[in-house]
Every structure is written in C-alpha cells, then in structure tokens.
Motif scaffolding. Structure first.
Motif, mmCIF file in Angstrom:
data_model
loop_
_atom_site.group_PDB
_atom_site.id
_atom_site.type_symbol
_atom_site.label_atom_id
_atom_site.label_comp_id
_atom_site.label_asym_id
_atom_site.label_seq_id
_atom_site.Cartn_x
_atom_site.Cartn_y
_atom_site.Cartn_z
ATOM 1 N N LEU A 165 44.060 46.036 47.656
ATOM 2 C CA LEU A 165 43.658 45.453 46.381
ATOM 3 C C LEU A 165 43.785 43.935 46.334
ATOM 4 O O LEU A 165 42.938 43.255 45.758
ATOM 5 N N ALA A 166 44.863 43.412 46.927
ATOM 6 C CA ALA A 166 45.147 41.987 46.756
ATOM 7 C C ALA A 166 44.029 41.076 47.258
ATOM 8 O O ALA A 166 43.694 40.095 46.578
ATOM 9 N N PRO A 167 43.414 41.309 48.440
ATOM 10 C CA PRO A 167 42.343 40.392 48.875
ATOM 11 C C PRO A 167 41.185 40.322 47.896
ATOM 12 O O PRO A 167 40.664 39.234 47.610
ATOM 13 N N ARG A 168 40.777 41.478 47.366
ATOM 14 C CA ARG A 168 39.659 41.482 46.410
ATOM 15 C C ARG A 168 40.035 40.737 45.136
ATOM 16 O O ARG A 168 39.256 39.941 44.609
ATOM 17 N N TRP A 169 41.230 41.019 44.627
ATOM 18 C CA TRP A 169 41.647 40.368 43.394
ATOM 19 C C TRP A 169 41.826 38.870 43.592
ATOM 20 O O TRP A 169 41.500 38.071 42.716
ATOM 21 N N ARG A 170 42.348 38.471 44.746
ATOM 22 C CA ARG A 170 42.497 37.045 45.005
ATOM 23 C C ARG A 170 41.144 36.354 45.041
ATOM 24 O O ARG A 170 40.968 35.268 44.475
ATOM 25 N N ASP A 171 40.186 36.967 45.715
ATOM 26 C CA ASP A 171 38.871 36.338 45.810
ATOM 27 C C ASP A 171 38.187 36.235 44.446
ATOM 28 O O ASP A 171 37.498 35.259 44.155
ATOM 29 N N ARG A 172 38.402 37.232 43.609
ATOM 30 C CA ARG A 172 37.824 37.161 42.267
ATOM 31 C C ARG A 172 38.462 36.034 41.461
ATOM 32 O O ARG A 172 37.789 35.332 40.698
ATOM 33 N N LEU A 173 39.770 35.873 41.623
ATOM 34 C CA LEU A 173 40.457 34.815 40.882
ATOM 35 C C LEU A 173 40.057 33.432 41.383
ATOM 36 O O LEU A 173 39.850 32.509 40.590
ATOM 37 N N THR A 174 39.939 33.275 42.696
ATOM 38 C CA THR A 174 39.532 31.969 43.225
ATOM 39 C C THR A 174 38.093 31.659 42.847
ATOM 40 O O THR A 174 37.727 30.490 42.669
ATOM 41 N N ALA A 175 37.253 32.708 42.731
ATOM 42 C CA ALA A 175 35.874 32.480 42.302
ATOM 43 C C ALA A 175 35.814 31.946 40.876
ATOM 44 O O ALA A 175 34.847 31.314 40.487
ATOM 45 N N ARG A 176 36.869 32.230 40.114
ATOM 46 C CA ARG A 176 36.949 31.705 38.740
ATOM 47 C C ARG A 176 37.760 30.414 38.684
ATOM 48 O O ARG A 176 38.334 30.080 37.661
ATOM 49 N N ARG A 177 37.860 29.727 39.825
ATOM 50 C CA ARG A 177 38.445 28.390 39.934
ATOM 51 C C ARG A 177 39.962 28.362 39.727
ATOM 52 O O ARG A 177 40.520 27.346 39.345
ATOM 53 N N MET A 178 40.595 29.482 39.963
ATOM 54 C CA MET A 178 42.061 29.464 39.958
ATOM 55 C C MET A 178 42.538 28.906 41.283
ATOM 56 O O MET A 178 41.973 29.220 42.335
ATOM 57 N N PRO A 179 43.566 28.066 41.307
ATOM 58 C CA PRO A 179 44.086 27.559 42.581
ATOM 59 C C PRO A 179 44.419 28.695 43.537
ATOM 60 O O PRO A 179 44.985 29.714 43.129
ATOM 61 N N ARG A 180 44.071 28.502 44.804
ATOM 62 C CA ARG A 180 44.173 29.597 45.760
ATOM 63 C C ARG A 180 45.616 30.105 45.901
ATOM 64 O O ARG A 180 45.856 31.310 45.978
ATOM 65 N N LEU A 181 46.577 29.205 45.939
ATOM 66 C CA LEU A 181 47.961 29.625 46.111
ATOM 67 C C LEU A 181 48.416 30.480 44.933
ATOM 68 O O LEU A 181 49.046 31.523 45.108
ATOM 69 N N LEU A 182 48.081 30.052 43.719
ATOM 70 C CA LEU A 182 48.442 30.829 42.536
ATOM 71 C C LEU A 182 47.693 32.161 42.516
ATOM 72 O O LEU A 182 48.267 33.197 42.160
#
Length: 975
Positions: A464-481
């Motif tokens: 789950l985490a890779p998909r959720w991370r990519d969705r969050l970064t696509a919405r301009r959230m800092p990658r580390l966060l």
C-alpha cells in the motif's frame, strides 16, 4: 519502518510503460536497459539505494529482437518487469505472485491443523500430494495435446503454464506444511509427558530454558505476587517410579522468585504438577512449578555474552529518569523488565506499543548503520552485505528471536544476499518466502499474534505505501513527508483488522503518534545499542551514549502521553469475526463515499469538524473533572484510590490502587500537580501498589499510614519507596486533622495500642484501616492560618474555585443539603486546639478521649457546611461494630468498606445516615465484589450505590443546594 531489513525509500511503483503510479512518465525510465538513478549498479554503491532493476538481470524489451528474447536471465523469478517473457510460455510468473499464494496456503494449513489430531495433518498432506501429482500429469498431458501456448495449464513445450505452476506451488507448500505440522502435533500429544499431563501428575523434571522468563505481576490482592512464564524444552521427567528421557516443548508457570537471573539455554531442575495445554498450543504440557528453580547448568557462551550486553544497557540506563530507564532497553533490545506500567499503558493507547517489540525497524536501523560505516571504511559491496548479516544475527541474539525478529532477520538476510550478489530485491517476494520458510520451520508461529502483526504491517508497507506515497507526491506533498505518512498509514491499516480481532479496539491516535515518535526511534536505537556494546568495556562511555538516547526516549514518552490523553485516542469496536466484518463493511462504504473529489472534500471537512469538536467542544460540553469537584473515586480496577480537592492543581490522595498507571492517569485527568498529603489506609497491594504513580512528577508533602504493618512485605516496600523519595511517613492517630482548600480531614480510627481483630491476617489488616471523616466548607470561609504540621508540607491553599451550579449537560444525582449532622453527639477524638502536629501526635501515642461531643472535638464550623463523607478503608464487621459503639458521625456520602464485600455490619451502614454509597471495585475480580447482599442492604437504607466497575470515575461536586454525584462513564474512563 522497512520491509526487508534496510532503511531505504519505498520502491517506485511503475506501470507497464515505465511510468510511476501517479501517471507521470519518467524520462529515461521507459526501457529496462536504462538504470534508475540512485539505484545500485557496478560503481554506484550508495547505501540506502540498492534496488536493482530488471536490466541488471539481462531481461530485455519485447521489441529488442529475437536474440535478446532467448536470454536465460529472463526466466528467473526475480525478473518482475512485465516485459520479461519466458521462452514458449507466455508471460512469466512474477516473484510475488509465485510465492504469495504458497505462503498464504502454508500459513492457513498450519493455523488449522495445529488444532487437529496428527492424523488430520497426515491426511491433508497425502491429499495435497495426490492433487499435486494429478495436476502435474494433467498439465503434461495437456501440453502434449498442443493447447494454446502461454495460457491455461500448459505451454507449447508441455511444461506447466502460469496457473498450473502456482497451483503446484500451493499444493506442494500445503503438503510440506501439513506433514511438518502433523509431526509437531504428534510430538506434543503422544509420549510420557502428554500422558502425565492428562493425569495431572506431580513430577520432578529437568528442562532447558528457550526464552527469557516473562515476569507478570498479579493484578490486585493483598500482597504483591509475581508469576514467571517460561518456555523450555523438557529433557528429563520423573514421577513416582517412572523416569523418562524426553525432548518436548513445555511452558513453566510458577512464582517469580529465582527465575529473573536465568538465561536461555540454561538447564534447571523444577518440581510441580503437569497439566494439559490449551488446544492448538504446540507444547506438550503446562507445568505449575512449586518453589524456585534449581539451576544445574550454565548458559551457553553466546547467551552469556548477550546477557552481559543486556545487563550493561540496564546499568547504563540508571542515569536516566525512571520512565526513560525502563523504556530504553525495551526499545533497543526488547527488555521490558523495568518498563513503567504507566508508560506501557500510554504506548498501548497511543498505538506505539510495537516500539517495545523488537522488529524489522530495529534490525533495519542497526543494519543501515553498519552499511553506512562500511561504506565510509571503503568496504566493497559484497563485504558490506556480509557484515550487515553478521550484525543482524548478533542483534537478534541479544534481542532474543521473537516472531517479529525472526521474520525481520530472514527478510533482512534475503535482502543482504540480493544486495551482495547484485540481484534485484522484491519485497513482497522476500516476505512471502520468509513466511513460507518460517511456518514450515516452526508451524507454531502461525498462531502467534506477534508474527501475524509483523507480517501484516510489513505487507501493508510493501503493497500500500508506494501507491499512497505516489498519490501524495502527485498532490505536491513533500516526498519525505509523503513517504513517512504513507508508511505509517499503510502499516496501521494493515494491522487494524488483527487488532479488532484481538481486542475489539481501534487506535485512532496511532497514525499521528507514530509520525511524531518515529524520528526519535533511530537515534535511540543506535545510541542504545552502542551503549550496550561498550558497557562491558567502559561504563562511563556507555552512560555518555545513554544520555542523548534518553532525550529521544523522553520525546517518545511525551508523544505517547499526549496522544493517550486525547479524547477518543482509542475507540471500542466489535471484537472477533463480527468486528472484522463490520470493519470491512465500513471500509467498503468509505471507499464508495470517497471515490469523488467533491465527496472527499466533504468528508475531510466533516472529519475536521468532528476532530475540532472532540478537542475543543467536548471539554466544554462534558468537562472532566466537573467544576466544583470535591472528591473523585478513581476507577483503578479492584482497589481503592480517591482524590480530595485541596485547591487549584492540588489534591489529597487516599489510597492509590493496585498499579501506578491508573492512579497517575486519574490525577493527570484532574490536573493534580501537587499532593500535600497521602493517606494509605492499610498496606494491602490493592491500596498501596499505585504509590509510584502518585509520586511521579508530583510534589508530595507527607504520607500517613496505618500503625499496623501487616502484611510486612507491602508495608516495608512502601517505607522503602518513601525513604528513597525523602518523603516523611507518619502513623495515623485518632484526632489528627488537616485543612486543605475546601476539605477538612479528620482521622477517626484505628485506636492506637489496640490490636485489631479478624478471622485471618487479611481481615486483621483490613480492620486496622485508617478511617477518615471529610467535611467540606465554602472555600470563601477557609482559614488563612496553617498549623505546624501543614507548614511541613507544600502550602495548602485555602481558596479553591467557587462551587459551580449544575451544568446543563452534566448527568448529576443531587443530594439534598443537610444541616451539620456531623454534630450528632457521640464519640469524639481528643480536642485538637488548632491542628495537631502529626509527627508529635504519633510519637506521643495520643488516645481518644470519650464523652466529648463531636462538635466540640471538631471545633466550631469554619463556615457554611457543604457536606461530609466517611472514608472507611477496608473495615470489616468487627471494626465496624467497634466504631458504632464509640459513636459515628452522620454523613452525606459513604465510601463503602472493602469494595462492597458481604462482611458489612447493618448497624454501621445505618449509623452513617448516608444517601449515596461509593463502591470502588474492579469489573473482573475473584471475590464476588460487590456482594448482592450488601447492595440490597444499601438500597433498603435509602442509599444509592455508585460503582466504578459500571460508571468509571465518580465525582462528588458542590452545587447550590448541597452535593451531587457525577459519573464519567466507562467509555470515557482514563485509558
């Protein structure tokens, strides 16, 4: 947190065109021949970025020509790119798909067959073997008949196709697991030890300890009793004229004395009674040990070294505060022997309990640190991988091979081998292979919650985490966060069904608490493990390392405490299968609702509003403590703990309950920072065991105790704690009186020099309980002068908030205002003048002076009387009758003695004239408290009983027309 044992970024999710899951094509990444930047290849050995793509294994694009198609590297299971094709077989089966199904089948097989006879396991193994053979023959036959290549059961060459290979793998893993499980069940259900256990025979045995003894405190009771739970291998057993040499796993249960210093691999001789284990438990017997064990051998050199490291870390941690010194060894090596109960409760409520269970996070931190140091030292990649494996094995020995450690160790070893050999690492495939191998090696892991939680959390992070991370970064959230949030949320989402199945609880504060606490885990682990390593050589250096580790641990404790104090930090939910089904239905409904962007925004707004209401509005609408509180009966389980208002931020504490945690939580909820006086009515564990919780981070003036020191063990322990904290200890004498804020407290019993009576030691101690009369006056009339006794303690505020009128939303039961009924003639303590000095009174052995009116003994009223209460400790019938003979004051509220036991004198209950009866009792107790007979008597006398087991914390508050009772409710009790 990491899935394979090394700290690194989550793997990039990619679709068939080489783009990431956010839908954005990455230039230069559309061909397997192009290496992803930051990933290891020859000459690029950056630690933490060591995943290899399919190109390094020789896999080619589909359109790169026939010569590249025939390369044998493409047939390898590690080749996870969809473009990699096996010759003549269509699409290859990826690593995750090929291993996940057999792993799940193996787990379910062991889970079910452990509760079945060995014959059932043999039958399943035979059936799976036959089915596998039939499937193999069928696929070969279908292949020869020329079925369409790459689909169905066989390819063009006659070899099994993709579906057939998965089916064969599932059947093979089922057959192997069923066979191993059948042998395991046969071993623990047949032979002399199981036979003796079925007959409950008393035996003498020799056993080898296989894990650290687990010390479990007995909850409540008269005195402190600790039980040791020890897993061991029984090697020799003797019963009467029978003597057998065996080798079977057993569980030893017995008094904790003698077990603490023992280490795994140590051989002991024990005597006790054998009994059958729980169904499905892979042990031959449970032995109830009598007396301490007799060591007859030394632990192995490896275990001695591990014990030295663990002991060194404990010793070095002594420079830290109590809460930190207990958590640091638990965080680093899983040593929770000194973990503070309050810290444990806070961690569990905040969803941080996993931090004390050594797992992949700890191994990843240790291995990552070794890799970094290895790179700085210039070691080649292969050698760094070897050193990392050695470090992980050494750490696992020190931390003990628990299920989560075993899972992380195997996965970390697989990842290290992949790193050292330059092969790709697939997290899901590694996890599946680890589960499959461990369950086959030890089928008992299939039934251990720790193993399941570890696997589910890791699976959630990987899937789950890779998909959720990519969705969050696509919405301009800092990658580390985005990565931190995705990992935490994915792990929590994966383990939530298990938590519901285990305890029927939802940890609502877990995600933000983990996000805040996680940055402190790595420094605490690295510094703590470094301190453990250097402690045998230089304790001073170890203490130097421990101090900054303590800062990190202190941050974790602070986060846990704040999160645990939040409203709805954890929520009750249906338990068992019904709870999981309800959770699944809620998840599906949530997914349907959140599909549209507008719906998501609406739900986010509603959630924010609910959170704001919980954090801001709830304390206003339903405050705790209620305004104008005078007395609170804390819900501490089977025991007593009460707080009397003594001014802003202050309270007098009467008894402390059986454990430190609940008492501390209750006082925290009341905002109590100073305790001018503690009264311990008698030295039973359920009344004095929580004293460390009261002393934690609070200024305590003095402690008043019963003159009877029975049982001596608990009385001596209390005295030792007070000497360590440099707090004066006074013996109670009738006539002692204090005034703090609105509360006036007077000691009525026990009589000095008069031996208490009762049927047995327990009743004798109960009848020597300190009995208190508490009267409350309007705070505006409180005197400003203080006695010498009060000057010995922190300043007792005479002013407290004016009693509030009824809150429109609070649920209250009002007691009608009464005249000063404490003036009823009868026995009175000696006239005290202003206030007797407790120390002098105790030393002088002040005795009661009969014949004086209670009004004159207590002095003139200090202002309008709000009400009175009688706190009767654990008095039983003998002492109750004696009090009635001497004369009792009439009160508004009675704290029912001895948790509402049946040993109540009807004349005593009637003499109090109370309208409300407060009963502090545990929801689960072995004593039948409160007794139905006592409840009937209270109701017949016009008293309404209030019970902490039903209502949680109970508060007595001042109102415009007297006193009222406000209950907090079990759902809102201090967690």
């Amino acid at each position: 947190m990491t899935a394979v044992g090394f700290p690194h970024g989550l793997p990039e999710g990619r679709n068939r065109r080489g783009s990431d899951l956010s839908g954005h094509d990455k230039p230069g990444h559309d061909k397997p021949g192009h290496d992803e930047p930051g990933h290891d290849e020859p000459g690029h050995d950056e630690p933490g970025h060591d995943e290899l793509g399919c190109a390094e294994l020789g896999c080619a694009e589909l359109d790169s020509g026939p010569s590249r198609r025939d390369e044998p590297g493409c047939a390898k299971p590690e080749c996870v790119e969809p473009e990699c094709v096996e010759p003549g077989r269509g699409r290859a089966v990826s690593g995750p798909a090929a291993l996940a199904a057999p792993a799940v089948a193996s787990w379910l097989t062991a889970l079910v067959l452990l509760g079945c006879p060995a014959a059932a396991g043999a039958a399943v193994a035979l059936a799976a073997t036959v089915a596998g053979a039939v499937t193999w023959v069928t696929t070969l036959t279908a292949g020869r008949r020329g079925k369409q290549p790459g689909k169905g059961l066989a390819g063009t060459t006659g070899a099994p196709g993709a579906a057939a290979r998965i089916a064969l793998a599932v059947l093979a893993s089922t057959a192997v697991t069923a066979t191993v499980t059948a042998f395991t069940v046969h071993k623990v259900t047949t032979g002399p030890v199981p036979d003796l256990a079925r007959r409950n025979v008393t035996v003498t045995a020799e056993a080898e300890i296989t894990d650290d003894p687990r010390i479990r405190p007995h909850q409540g009771g008269v005195s402190r009793r600790e039980t040791a739970v020890v897993r061991a291998r029984m090697l020799l057993v003797s019963a009467a004229r029978e003597r057998y040499a065996v080798d079977v796993p057993v569980v030893l249960l017995g008094p904790a004395d003698g077990w603490r210093p023992l280490l795994p691999s140590q051989r002991v001789r024990v005597r006790g009674r054998l009994g059958p284990p729980e169904p499905g438990e892979p042990v031959a017997a449970v032995m109830l040990v009598r007396g301490p064990p007799e060591p007859i051998g030394s632990p192995s050199a490896v275990q001695r070294a591990a014990g030295v490291l663990r002991a060194g870390l404990r010793t070095a941690s002594d420079v830290l505060p109590d809460d930190q010194r207990g958590l640091l060894p638990g965080l680093v090596v899983g040593d929770v022997s000194r973990l503070d109960e309050e810290v444990r409760l806070d961690l569990a409520t905040a969803g941080l309990g996993h931090l004390t269970a050594v797992s992949g996070t700890n191994l990843a931190i240790v291995a990552g640190a070794v890799l970094v140091f290895g790179r700085l030292a210039g070691l080649p990649l292969a050698l760094r991988a070897v050193v990392a494996v050695i470090a992980m094995i050494a750490f696992s020995v020190v931390a003990r091979p628990s299920p989560s450690v075993l899972r992380a160790l195997v996965m970390g070893t697989v990842a290290a081998v992949a790193l050292g050999t330059g092969r790709t690492r697939d997290g899901v495939a590694a996890l599946s292979a680890t589960v499959l191998g461990l369950v086959v090696f030890d089928p008992g892991l299939a039934r251990q919650w720790g193993f399941a939680l570890s696997v589910f959390a890791t699976g959630g992070i990987l899937v789950l985490a890779p998909r959720w991370r990519d969705r969050l970064t696509a919405r301009r959230m800092p990658r580390l966060l985005a990565e931190a949030l995705a990992v935490t949320a994915a792990a929590q989402a994966a383990v939530t069904p298990l938590l519901v199945l285990m305890s029927g609880r939802l940890d609502l504060a877990a995600i933000p608490a983990n996000l805040l606490a996680e940055p402190a885990v790595a420094p605490a682990t690295v510094l703590g493990f470094g301190a453990a390593v250097v402690a045998p050589v230089s304790m001073d250096l170890a203490r130097l390392l421990v101090r900054p580790a303590g800062w990190a641990v202190g941050w974790i404790i602070a986060v846990a405490q704040r999160a645990a104090d939040l409203p709805f930090a954890s929520a009750e939910w249906l338990g068992g299968a019904a709870g999981v089904a309800a959770l699944a239905a809620a998840a599906v409904a949530g997914w349907l609702v959140l599909r549209g962007r507008a719906r998501r925004r609406l739900v986010a707004a509603l959630f924010a509003g609910a959170l704001l209401a919980a954090l801001v509005a709830m304390p206003v609408v339903s405050p705790w403590p209620p305004p104008g509180w005078l007395l609170v009966v804390c819900d501490v389980g089977q025991g007593d703990a009460l707080a009397l208002a003594a001014g802003p931020g202050r309270a007098v504490v009467v008894d402390t309950g059986p454990q430190p945690g609940p008492a501390d939580r209750c006082l925290r909820a009341l905002g109590v920072r100073q305790v001018p006086l503690v009264v311990l009515t008698h030295p039973h564990l359920d009344h004095v065991g929580g004293l460390p919780g009261v002393l934690r981070r609070r200024a305590v003036g003095a402690v008043v105790v019963s003159p009877t020191r029975v049982p001596e063990g608990e009385a001596g322990r209390v005295s030792a704690q007070l000497r360590t904290a440099r707090i004066p200890e006074w013996q109670a004498v009738p006539g002692m009186r204090w005034r703090f804020g609105p509360s006036e407290i007077t000691v009525l019993a026990p009589e000095p020099g008069v031996a208490s009576q009762g049927p047995g030691e327990g009743a004798t101690s109960n009848n020597a309980s300190v009995v208190l009369l508490v009267r409350w006056f309007d705070p505006a009339t409180a005197p400003r002068d203080r006695s010498a006794a009060q000057r010995d303690m922190p300043t007792a505020q005479s002013d407290s908030p004016t009693a509030q009128r009824d809150s429109p939303t609070a649920q209250r039961d009002t007691l009608a205002a009464r005249d000063d009924r404490s003036a009823t003639p009868g026995y009175a303590p000696a006239a005290l003048g202003e206030v007797a000095a407790p120390g002098a009174g105790a030393e002088a052995g002040a005795r009661p002076v009969p014949g004086q009116a209670l009004r004159s003994a207590l002095g003139p009223p200090l202002g309008p009387l709000l009400g009175a209460a009688l706190l009767a400790g654990d008095l039983e019938t003998e002492a109750q009758d004696a009090l009635v003979r001497r004369g009792l004051p009439r009160v508004d509220v009675l704290k029912v003695p001895h948790h509402g036991s049946s040993r109540q004198a009807p004349a005593f209950l009637a003499a109090t004239g109370a309208r409300a009866a407060l009963i502090s009792v545990g929801a689960v107790n072995d004593y039948g408290h409160p007794a139905p007979l006592t409840l009937r008597r209270l109701r017949l006398l016009g008293m309404r009983p209030y019970r902490t087991d039903l209502s949680g914390d109970i508060a007595l508050v001042a109102t415009h027309n007297g006193l009222a009772v406000v209950v907090r409710g079990k759902g809102a009790r201090a967690r």
